[in-house]
Design an enzyme around this catalytic site. Structure first.
Site, PDB file in Angstrom:
ATOM      1  N   TRP A 101       0.194   9.105   1.336  1.00 35.21           N
ATOM      2  CA  TRP A 101       0.434   7.669   1.533  1.00 35.21           C
ATOM      3  C   TRP A 101      -0.726   6.835   1.034  1.00 35.21           C
ATOM      4  CZ3 TRP A 101       5.235   6.640   1.756  1.00 35.21           C
ATOM      5  CH2 TRP A 101       6.118   7.537   2.347  1.00 35.21           C
ATOM      6  N   ASP A 171      -3.711   1.818   7.772  1.00 35.08           N
ATOM      7  CA  ASP A 171      -2.275   2.126   7.830  1.00 35.08           C
ATOM      8  C   ASP A 171      -2.073   3.095   8.991  1.00 35.08           C
ATOM      9  OD1 ASP A 171       0.280   3.070   7.621  1.00 35.08           O
ATOM     10  OD2 ASP A 171       0.080   3.828   5.577  1.00 35.08           O
ATOM     11  N   LYS A 195       7.957   5.807  14.043  1.00 38.07           N
ATOM     12  CA  LYS A 195       7.362   7.033  14.581  1.00 38.07           C
ATOM     13  C   LYS A 195       6.989   6.840  16.051  1.00 38.07           C
ATOM     14  CE  LYS A 195       6.012   7.198   9.897  1.00 38.07           C
ATOM     15  NZ  LYS A 195       6.771   8.276   9.358  1.00 38.07           N
TER      16      LYS A 195
HETATM   17  N1  PMP Z   1       2.348   5.105   5.597  1.00 36.30           N
HETATM   18  C1  PMP Z   1       2.457   6.199   6.354  1.00 36.30           C
HETATM   19  C2  PMP Z   1       1.224   6.794   6.984  1.00 36.30           C
HETATM   20  C3  PMP Z   1       3.709   6.772   6.557  1.00 36.30           C
HETATM   21  O1  PMP Z   1       3.836   7.863   7.305  1.00 36.30           O
HETATM   22  C4  PMP Z   1       4.853   6.184   5.967  1.00 36.30           C
HETATM   23  C5  PMP Z   1       6.246   6.710   6.166  1.00 36.30           C
HETATM   24  N2  PMP Z   1       6.420   7.942   6.639  1.00 36.30           N
HETATM   25  C6  PMP Z   1       4.678   5.053   5.169  1.00 36.30           C
HETATM   26  C7  PMP Z   1       3.409   4.535   5.013  1.00 36.30           C
HETATM   27  C8  PMP Z   1       5.829   4.398   4.496  1.00 36.30           C
HETATM   28  O2  PMP Z   1       6.589   3.759   5.450  1.00 36.30           O
HETATM   29  P1  PMP Z   1       7.999   3.088   5.109  1.00 36.30           P
HETATM   30  O3  PMP Z   1       8.952   4.179   4.802  1.00 36.30           O
HETATM   31  O4  PMP Z   1       8.299   2.337   6.356  1.00 36.30           O
HETATM   32  O5  PMP Z   1       7.769   2.185   3.924  1.00 36.30           O
END
Ligand code: PMP
Length: 360
Positions: A101, A171, A195
């Site tokens: 991410w 994040d 989550k």
């Molecule tokens: N950052 C992290 C740490 C994640 O775990 C996720 C999704 N699993 C995201 C960003 C992306 O999130 P979204 O699918 O809501 O865009």
């Protein structure tokens, strides 16, 4: 048979929360309406969002000079919103890369300014966290961005890194509310909800007041923090039902002893699973360095990967759902967010022990 859902997100929710939502589905508190049918401008919904914000403020001890915003667009929406709102201060930003991410976050930020990777554990297959002493931070950066918990790689910071006076942006999509954090150490925290907070469709942003007014002129109005702050998150129609469910989860969490209470449980769950992985004799193993192991997403592999499909089929049959690792890393992943009870991890370890005995 008990079912335990180890999905990385959308993930399991506390059963009592779902039962309460079910009981209130058709008629919220005698209003004669489902929350889904209410105007976001009405008094009933105002009460719901006010309580959700107040409860989140209490749970995280959020100081008064921070705004709590409910936005949309998820974690990836914030990969754009953060640089669009903040990078204009100096035109450059520093990114710490510890996994899947963070890699996407820095790539997106580079579209709006000079986004620089100050360190990366890519060379180590994202199995650890680069030592803070090696980060080449730019004192003129508008902010430093990092990912406290890398959901895919199963890597988590155990402490908040010290980045001096530059605002720290986190994040926290996959570990918000799972452990105590000092919010005043951050300029901005964001998290997609699916989550530890509630259903997908809600994004929580906690932002310090002095960071609200630096948006680049091209920033879409639906991503401008100032607009959401001024409108109490009701700039346009928010995910009303998602915010309602998040509010129920916050109340549930308060009943679990708040963040401090759930942190003890989270630690016990993760310790149990990692201890088994380390002591099982090699049939399974955890590839992440011990100092960087995530309490939320326990990544593990079978030594003999030809057994993966069988492991997944049998675990599913035993009521242990969604253990397959993310496709970019393969193997297995048990996501054990706040709502996962200790009994779920105990059941997983018992299954793994039994499977290893039969197939080892
Ligand atoms: N950052 C992290 C740490 C994640 O775990 C996720 C999704 N699993 C995201 C960003 C992306 O999130 P979204 O699918 O809501 O865009």
């Amino acid at each position: 048979m008990s079912i335990f859902n180890f999905s990385a997100g959308p993930a399991m929710l506390p059963r009592v929360v779902l039962e309460q939502a079910q009981a209130e589905l058709l008629d919220w508190h005698g209003s004669g309406m489902s929350v889904m049918e209410m105007s976001h401008r009405g008094g009933e919904f105002q009460q719901i969002i006010d309580e959700a914000i107040a409860d989140l403020r209490e749970l995280m001890a959020i100081p008064d000079n921070y705004q709590v915003l409910f936005m949309q667009g998820g974690g990836q929406g914030q990969f754009s919103a953060v640089p669009l709102n903040l990078i204009g201060r100096t035109g450059r930003a520093d990114y710490v890369n510890t996994g899947h991410w963070s890699t996407l976050a820095v790539k997106e930020a580079a579209r709006y300014g000079e986004a620089r990777e100050v360190c990366s554990s890519a060379g180590d297959a994202f199995h650890g966290i680069p030592d803070r002493s090696g980060w080449e931070l730019d004192p003129r950066a508008a902010y430093v961005h990092y990912t406290p918990n890398e959901t895919v790689n199963g890597v988590e910071f155990q402490d908040i890194p010290d980045v001096g006076a530059v605002p720290l942006v986190a994040d926290m999509s996959s570990n918000i509310l799972s452990r105590e954090v000092d919010v005043s150490r951050f300029g901005l925290i964001y998290a997609s909800a699916q989550k530890n907070i509630g259903p997908s469709g809600v994004t929580v942003v906690i932002v310090r007041d002095d960071l609200l007014d630096h948006a680049l002129p091209i920033t879409p109005i639906t991503l401008q923090y100032r607009k959401y702050a001024d409108a109490g998150s009701l700039f346009n129609t928010p995910s009303t039902y998602g915010i309602y469910l998040a509010g129920l989860v916050f109340k549930w969490l308060k009943q679990q002893g708040g963040v401090a209470g759930i942190e003890q449980l989270n630690k016990a769950k993760a310790d149990l699973l990692y201890r088994y992985l380390d002591d099982c004799g090699g049939f399974y193993f955890a590839p992440v360095e011990a100092s960087a192991r995530s309490r939320m997403n326990v990544v593990f592999r079978l030594r003999d990967e030809s057994l993966n499909a069988d492991f997944l089929a049998q675990s599913k049959a035993a009521g242990l759902l969604q253990l397959k690792g993310h496709k970019v890393v393969g193997g297995m992943r048990a996501s054990i967010y706040n709502p996962m009870p200790l009994a779920g991890v105990e059941a997983l370890v018992a299954f793994m022990r039994d499977f290893a005995q039969r197939r080892g």
